[in-house]
Design a protein around this motif. Structure first.
Motif, PDB file in Angstrom:
ATOM      1  N   GLU A  29       0.836  -1.334   0.207  1.00  0.00           N
ATOM      2  CA  GLU A  29       0.002  -0.110   0.021  1.00  0.00           C
ATOM      3  C   GLU A  29       1.072   1.355   0.028  1.00  0.00           C
ATOM      4  O   GLU A  29       0.538   2.262  -0.828  1.00  0.00           O
ATOM      5  N   LEU A  30       1.939   1.333   0.508  1.00  0.00           N
ATOM      6  CA  LEU A  30       2.812   2.516   0.782  1.00  0.00           C
ATOM      7  C   LEU A  30       3.528   2.608  -0.451  1.00  0.00           C
ATOM      8  O   LEU A  30       3.699   3.874  -1.000  1.00  0.00           O
ATOM      9  N   ALA A  31       3.843   1.539  -1.234  1.00  0.00           N
ATOM     10  CA  ALA A  31       4.324   1.732  -2.737  1.00  0.00           C
ATOM     11  C   ALA A  31       3.317   2.004  -3.693  1.00  0.00           C
ATOM     12  O   ALA A  31       3.702   3.048  -4.599  1.00  0.00           O
ATOM     13  N   ALA A  32       2.252   1.557  -3.470  1.00  0.00           N
ATOM     14  CA  ALA A  32       1.339   2.064  -4.428  1.00  0.00           C
ATOM     15  C   ALA A  32       0.531   3.374  -4.291  1.00  0.00           C
ATOM     16  O   ALA A  32       0.237   4.107  -5.347  1.00  0.00           O
ATOM     17  N   ASP A  33       0.400   4.049  -3.128  1.00  0.00           N
ATOM     18  CA  ASP A  33      -0.276   5.114  -2.895  1.00  0.00           C
ATOM     19  C   ASP A  33       0.567   5.869  -1.660  1.00  0.00           C
ATOM     20  O   ASP A  33      -0.095   5.802  -0.657  1.00  0.00           O
ATOM     21  N   PRO A  34       1.576   6.238  -1.620  1.00  0.00           N
ATOM     22  CA  PRO A  34       2.318   6.983  -0.509  1.00  0.00           C
ATOM     23  C   PRO A  34       1.544   8.144  -0.101  1.00  0.00           C
ATOM     24  O   PRO A  34       1.545   8.429   1.086  1.00  0.00           O
ATOM     25  N   GLU A  35       0.900   9.052  -0.901  1.00  0.00           N
ATOM     26  CA  GLU A  35       0.456  10.076  -0.496  1.00  0.00           C
ATOM     27  C   GLU A  35      -0.935   9.780   0.156  1.00  0.00           C
ATOM     28  O   GLU A  35      -1.089  10.432   1.378  1.00  0.00           O
ATOM     29  N   GLY A  36      -1.732   8.858  -0.317  1.00  0.00           N
ATOM     30  CA  GLY A  36      -2.826   8.376   0.480  1.00  0.00           C
ATOM     31  C   GLY A  36      -2.382   7.934   1.808  1.00  0.00           C
ATOM     32  O   GLY A  36      -3.103   8.111   2.914  1.00  0.00           O
ATOM     33  N   GLU A  37      -1.407   7.252   2.039  1.00  0.00           N
ATOM     34  CA  GLU A  37      -0.947   6.529   3.252  1.00  0.00           C
ATOM     35  C   GLU A  37      -0.481   7.623   3.963  1.00  0.00           C
ATOM     36  O   GLU A  37      -0.941   7.428   5.370  1.00  0.00           O
ATOM     37  N   PHE A  38       0.142   8.603   3.690  1.00  0.00           N
ATOM     38  CA  PHE A  38       0.444   9.722   4.429  1.00  0.00           C
ATOM     39  C   PHE A  38      -0.750  10.535   5.034  1.00  0.00           C
ATOM     40  O   PHE A  38      -0.596  10.712   6.350  1.00  0.00           O
ATOM     41  N   ALA A  39      -1.643  10.820   4.153  1.00  0.00           N
ATOM     42  CA  ALA A  39      -2.904  11.214   4.586  1.00  0.00           C
ATOM     43  C   ALA A  39      -3.740  10.442   5.668  1.00  0.00           C
ATOM     44  O   ALA A  39      -4.000  10.990   6.935  1.00  0.00           O
ATOM     45  N   GLU A  40      -3.572   9.247   5.453  1.00  0.00           N
ATOM     46  CA  GLU A  40      -4.150   8.264   6.619  1.00  0.00           C
ATOM     47  C   GLU A  40      -3.633   8.266   7.941  1.00  0.00           C
ATOM     48  O   GLU A  40      -3.989   8.254   8.988  1.00  0.00           O
ATOM     49  N   LEU A  41      -2.040   8.351   7.655  1.00  0.00           N
ATOM     50  CA  LEU A  41      -1.101   8.507   8.990  1.00  0.00           C
ATOM     51  C   LEU A  41      -1.388   9.928   9.837  1.00  0.00           C
ATOM     52  O   LEU A  41      -1.591   9.818  10.860  1.00  0.00           O
ATOM     53  N   VAL A  42      -1.617  10.794   9.021  1.00  0.00           N
ATOM     54  CA  VAL A  42      -2.127  12.177   9.778  1.00  0.00           C
ATOM     55  C   VAL A  42      -3.447  12.074  10.359  1.00  0.00           C
ATOM     56  O   VAL A  42      -3.530  12.576  11.561  1.00  0.00           O
TER      57      VAL A  42
END
Length: 241
Positions: free
Chosen positions: A97-110
């Motif tokens: 998931e991090l490799a496919a959508d790093p921006e989305g994963e970052f937003a999820e982390l926030v």
């Protein structure tokens, strides 16, 4: 001093590397010892209730010890292997998931940090710094409570369980073999209940539960098991006890 404490924590606090491995081995060891004590004691007391001869007691006790140790080790290995496989699968899923959508994963982390009460600015700063350090570790920690460097080992659990079961089983076996008849049965009862009180206390300490309640529960359960097998052995055997 502040930096050292922030890095290592207080010496009595459980947030140190390898915690999962240590707790897993300790848990398996305590459960193995408890089962070794109860199951072997129940077998030898039941046989001793049927006959005063040492041979049958030794044979039954040895069989219970070997069979129980192997069974406990196998059960722990299968159980912890399934847990380990699940953790590895979750780690790989998060990595993809991090490799496919790093921006989305970052937003999820926030969002996850905001859900814990941080402001948008602080949550973003924390997520950014952790992502730059180790994005996978950050997501595994906050989302799944997994430390990829501390995944439990089925081998350590299996070995701890087998060894603890054997040690626990030796207590009632040695007591009933080396104490003269008829005192051996009652001394076996007493030694087993004391040992169960200790294992119940340790198990509660590991899990952070109430010590007294765990001790009473363990001792009462063990006493019922011993009483039942002794009664059956006495009724079906020669009544020599």
């Amino acid at each position: 001093m502040t930096e050292d404490r922030a890095t290592t924590g207080h010496p009595n606090e459980p947030h140190r590397p390898g915690l999962a491995q240590r707790l897993n081995g300790l848990r398996a060891g305590v459960l193995g010892a408890n089962d070794g004590i109860v199951s072997t004691a129940a077998v030898v007391v039941g046989v001793a209730g049927a006959t005063a001869e040492v041979g049958p007691v030794l044979l039954a006790g040895a069989a219970a010890l070997v069979g129980g140790a192997v069974s406990m080790a196998l059960g722990e290995y299968v159980s912890v292997s399934s847990q380990r496989d699940s953790e590895h699968a979750l780690i790989e899923k998060e990595r993809r998931e991090l490799a496919a959508d790093p921006e989305g994963e970052f937003a999820e982390l926030v969002g996850l940090y905001r859900a814990q009460g941080l402001s948008e600015q602080t949550a973003t700063a924390v997520a950014k710094e952790l992502t730059e350090s180790d994005a996978l570790a950050a997501h595994l920690s906050i989302e799944l409570n997994i430390d990829q460097s501390d995944v439990v080992s089925p081998w350590s659990a299996a070995i701890a369980s087998a060894v603890a079961f054997t040690i626990g089983a030796l207590l009632p076996l040695a007591t009933i073999l080396f104490v003269p008849h008829p005192a051996r049965i009652w001394l076996t009862f007493a030694s087993v209940l004391v040992a169960l009180a200790i294992t119940g206390y340790v198990a509660a300490w590991i899990g952070g539960a109430r010590r007294l309640r765990a001790v009473v529960r363990t001792v009462v359960g063990g006493a019922l098991a011993l009483g039942a097998t002794f009664l059956i052995g006495t009724l079906l055997g020669t009544g020599a006890a």
